[in-house]
Design a protein around this motif. Structure first.
Motif, PDB file in Angstrom:
ATOM      1  N   SER A   1      -0.611   8.501  12.852  1.00  0.00           N
ATOM      2  CA  SER A   1      -1.654   8.843  11.884  1.00  0.00           C
ATOM      3  C   SER A   1      -1.540   7.930  10.671  1.00  0.00           C
ATOM      4  N   VAL A   2      -2.678   7.626  10.080  1.00  0.00           N
ATOM      5  CA  VAL A   2      -2.719   6.809   8.867  1.00  0.00           C
ATOM      6  C   VAL A   2      -2.917   7.738   7.670  1.00  0.00           C
ATOM      7  N   PRO A   3      -2.014   7.718   6.691  1.00  0.00           N
ATOM      8  CA  PRO A   3      -2.153   8.624   5.547  1.00  0.00           C
ATOM      9  C   PRO A   3      -3.238   8.144   4.591  1.00  0.00           C
TER      10      PRO A   3
ATOM     11  N   SER B   1       4.984  14.152  10.749  1.00  0.00           N
ATOM     12  CA  SER B   1       5.645  13.523  11.892  1.00  0.00           C
ATOM     13  C   SER B   1       4.794  12.402  12.458  1.00  0.00           C
ATOM     14  N   PHE B   2       3.492  12.651  12.560  1.00  0.00           N
ATOM     15  CA  PHE B   2       2.583  11.618  13.071  1.00  0.00           C
ATOM     16  C   PHE B   2       2.537  10.412  12.131  1.00  0.00           C
ATOM     17  N   VAL B   3       2.603  10.655  10.822  1.00  0.00           N
ATOM     18  CA  VAL B   3       2.587   9.559   9.854  1.00  0.00           C
ATOM     19  C   VAL B   3       3.850   8.708   9.993  1.00  0.00           C
TER      20      VAL B   3
ATOM     21  N   GLN C   1      12.143  16.564   7.649  1.00  0.00           N
ATOM     22  CA  GLN C   1      10.681  16.502   7.677  1.00  0.00           C
ATOM     23  C   GLN C   1      10.084  17.810   7.184  1.00  0.00           C
ATOM     24  N   LEU C   2      10.678  18.928   7.592  1.00  0.00           N
ATOM     25  CA  LEU C   2      10.164  20.236   7.180  1.00  0.00           C
ATOM     26  C   LEU C   2      10.236  20.399   5.668  1.00  0.00           C
ATOM     27  N   ALA C   3      11.376  20.031   5.063  1.00  0.00           N
ATOM     28  CA  ALA C   3      11.530  20.185   3.617  1.00  0.00           C
ATOM     29  C   ALA C   3      10.524  19.320   2.861  1.00  0.00           C
ATOM     30  N   LEU C   4      10.315  18.088   3.319  1.00  0.00           N
ATOM     31  CA  LEU C   4       9.349  17.211   2.661  1.00  0.00           C
ATOM     32  C   LEU C   4       7.929  17.748   2.838  1.00  0.00           C
ATOM     33  N   ALA C   5       7.619  18.212   4.037  1.00  0.00           N
ATOM     34  CA  ALA C   5       6.275  18.729   4.304  1.00  0.00           C
ATOM     35  C   ALA C   5       5.969  19.940   3.419  1.00  0.00           C
ATOM     36  N   VAL C   6       6.930  20.841   3.298  1.00  0.00           N
ATOM     37  CA  VAL C   6       6.730  22.027   2.467  1.00  0.00           C
ATOM     38  C   VAL C   6       6.589  21.637   1.002  1.00  0.00           C
TER      39      VAL C   6
ATOM     40  N   ARG D   1       5.777  -7.072   6.685  1.00  0.00           N
ATOM     41  CA  ARG D   1       5.948  -5.853   5.923  1.00  0.00           C
ATOM     42  C   ARG D   1       6.310  -4.705   6.855  1.00  0.00           C
ATOM     43  N   ALA D   2       7.282  -3.905   6.459  1.00  0.00           N
ATOM     44  CA  ALA D   2       7.674  -2.752   7.271  1.00  0.00           C
ATOM     45  C   ALA D   2       6.531  -1.746   7.292  1.00  0.00           C
ATOM     46  N   PRO D   3       6.293  -1.079   8.432  1.00  0.00           N
ATOM     47  CA  PRO D   3       5.241  -0.069   8.508  1.00  0.00           C
ATOM     48  C   PRO D   3       5.501   1.068   7.530  1.00  0.00           C
ATOM     49  N   PHE D   4       4.416   1.715   7.100  1.00  0.00           N
ATOM     50  CA  PHE D   4       4.545   2.798   6.135  1.00  0.00           C
ATOM     51  C   PHE D   4       5.458   3.902   6.663  1.00  0.00           C
ATOM     52  N   GLY D   5       5.303   4.266   7.925  1.00  0.00           N
ATOM     53  CA  GLY D   5       6.105   5.349   8.486  1.00  0.00           C
ATOM     54  C   GLY D   5       7.599   5.061   8.419  1.00  0.00           C
ATOM     55  N   VAL D   6       7.962   3.813   8.659  1.00  0.00           N
ATOM     56  CA  VAL D   6       9.377   3.425   8.598  1.00  0.00           C
ATOM     57  C   VAL D   6       9.902   3.553   7.168  1.00  0.00           C
ATOM     58  N   LEU D   7       9.114   3.058   6.197  1.00  0.00           N
ATOM     59  CA  LEU D   7       9.532   3.143   4.796  1.00  0.00           C
ATOM     60  C   LEU D   7       9.625   4.597   4.342  1.00  0.00           C
ATOM     61  N   LEU D   8       8.660   5.410   4.748  1.00  0.00           N
ATOM     62  CA  LEU D   8       8.672   6.812   4.357  1.00  0.00           C
ATOM     63  C   LEU D   8       9.912   7.518   4.901  1.00  0.00           C
ATOM     64  N   ARG D   9      10.229   7.255   6.149  1.00  0.00           N
ATOM     65  CA  ARG D   9      11.405   7.883   6.750  1.00  0.00           C
ATOM     66  C   ARG D   9      12.680   7.446   6.029  1.00  0.00           C
ATOM     67  N   GLN D  10      12.740   6.173   5.620  1.00  0.00           N
ATOM     68  CA  GLN D  10      13.909   5.688   4.885  1.00  0.00           C
ATOM     69  C   GLN D  10      14.064   6.429   3.563  1.00  0.00           C
ATOM     70  N   TRP D  11      12.965   6.600   2.827  1.00  0.00           N
ATOM     71  CA  TRP D  11      13.034   7.307   1.553  1.00  0.00           C
ATOM     72  C   TRP D  11      13.379   8.776   1.759  1.00  0.00           C
TER      73      TRP D  11
END
Length: 267
Positions: free
Chosen positions: A49-51, A42-44, A27-32, A9-19
Motif C-alpha cells: 500500500s502507498v501511504p 503492515s501493507f505499507v 506494528q500494533l503499538a505504532l498502529a494504535v 532511495r530506500a523504499p518508504f516501507g523499509v525506512l518506516l520499519r527501521q524507525w
C-alpha cells in the motif's frame, strides 16, 4: 538523474520499519498510537500500500522522527519535502541567528556556545576563551567540533580535573542522540572520541561523587579549579531542519569561587 536518485532511495516501507524498530515499537503499538489499522500499516511496510502524505507525517510525528528524516520519508513515499532547510546565515533564518546571539551575550560573563546537530560550533560568547585557552590551533579551525575540542588530548582534556567523568557524560549524550536519529557522521565521531585517552572505554560510565546532583565540569585554571554546571536549550517549535538541529549549551558557576572569578574577569 532524478530516476537514478529514486532507484538508490530506500523504499518508504523499509525506512518506516527501521524507525519503528529503532523506537522499540511493534506494528500494533505504532498502529494504535498513530490511529491507523494494523493491517494497513503492515501493507505499507511491505510496499503493498502507498501511504498518503498525511499518513507519512502522522507516523513520523508519533515516532518522533527528526525533521531532516521526515523529509526523507516523504521523498521515499513519493512526496515533496515540507520542512525547509535553510542555511543559518540565510535571510530566512536571520532572526533565528540574532536570537541565538542575544541568548549567548545575555549569559555573559558565563560561557555559552551554540552547536549544530553534529556538535560543530556555530557561535560562542565572550567568555568562551576561558575554555579554549591552550587548545591546539587545528582544533579551532572551522568547523570546530565542540566534543572533539573538549576530549582531544590537545584540546581541553588536560585541563579537565574530572576527565573520566566528563568524558562518560559526553559520550552518553552522544549515544542518546544516535538512538534518536541514525547518523553516520555522529557514529564516526563517537568512535573517534572513544579512542581518545582519558578514561575507561567499557563501560562509559562514572559513579557520582557524594553530594553531586548533576555531572559538573571541573576545569583547572590559574593554579586552582573552576566548577561548572550546564544546561542545554533548543527551539521549542521548529519548522526548519537547521533550526531544529540547533542547541545552546550554557555553563553556570557551581560554586562561589567560580562565580567570583567569572564576574571579576567579566568586569
Amino acid at each position: 538523474m532524478g530516476a537514478a536518485v529514486r532507484e538508490r532511495r530506500a523504499p518508504f516501507g523499509v525506512l518506516l520499519r527501521q524507525w519503528r524498530r529503532q523506537r522499540g515499537l511493534s506494528q500494533l503499538a505504532l498502529a494504535v498510537g498513530a490511529e491507523v489499522s494494523t493491517r494497513h500499516l503492515s501493507f505499507v511496510e511491505t510496499g503493498r500500500s502507498v501511504p498518503s502524505r498525511e499518513m507519512v507525517l502522522r507516523l513520523a510525528e508519533h515516532l518522533d522522527v527528526p525533521l531532516r528524516d521526515r523529509n526523507r520519508l516523504l521523498l521515499a513515499a513519493g512526496y515533496a519535502p515540507v520542512y525547509s532547510h535553510a542555511p543559518l546565515d540565510s535571510p530566512e533564518l536571520r532572526r533565528v541567528l540574532d536570537a541565538v546571539r542575544r541568548v549567548l551575550r545575555a549569559h555573559e560573563p558565563y560561557p555559552a556556545v551554540a552547536v549544530d546537530r553534529r556538535w560543530n560550533l556555530v557561535a560562542g560568547n565572550a567568555a568562551l576563551p576561558l575554555f579554549t585557552r591552550g587548545v591546539a590551533a587545528h582544533l579551532l579551525r572551522p568547523p570546530a567540533n565542540a566534543l572533539r575540542l573538549t576530549l582531544h588530548p590537545e584540546g581541553m582534556a588536560p585541563r579537565i580535573a574530572n576527565l573520566a567523568e566528563w568524558r562518560a557524560h559526553l559520550l552518553g549524550r552522544l549515544r542518546r542522540h544516535l538512538g534518536l536519529a541514525a547518523d553516520a557522521g555522529l557514529a564516526a565521531l563517537h568512535d573517534e572520541l572513544r579512542g581518545y585517552p582519558g578514561g575507561p572505554t567499557e563501560p562509559d560510565a562514572a559513579l557520582p561523587r557524594a553530594g553531586d546532583v548533576v555531572v559538573p565540569l571541573r576545569l583547572r585554571h590559574a593554579g586552582g579549579e573552576l566548577t561548572f554546571l550546564s544546561t542545554v536549550s533548543t527551539f521549542g517549535t521548529p519548522l526548519d531542519v537547521t533550526v531544529e538541529e540547533l542547541s545552546i549549551e550554557s555553563f553556570f558557576p557551581a560554586d562561589e569561587v567560580t562565580d567570583a572569578y567569572l564576574r571579576d574577569a567579566g568586569r
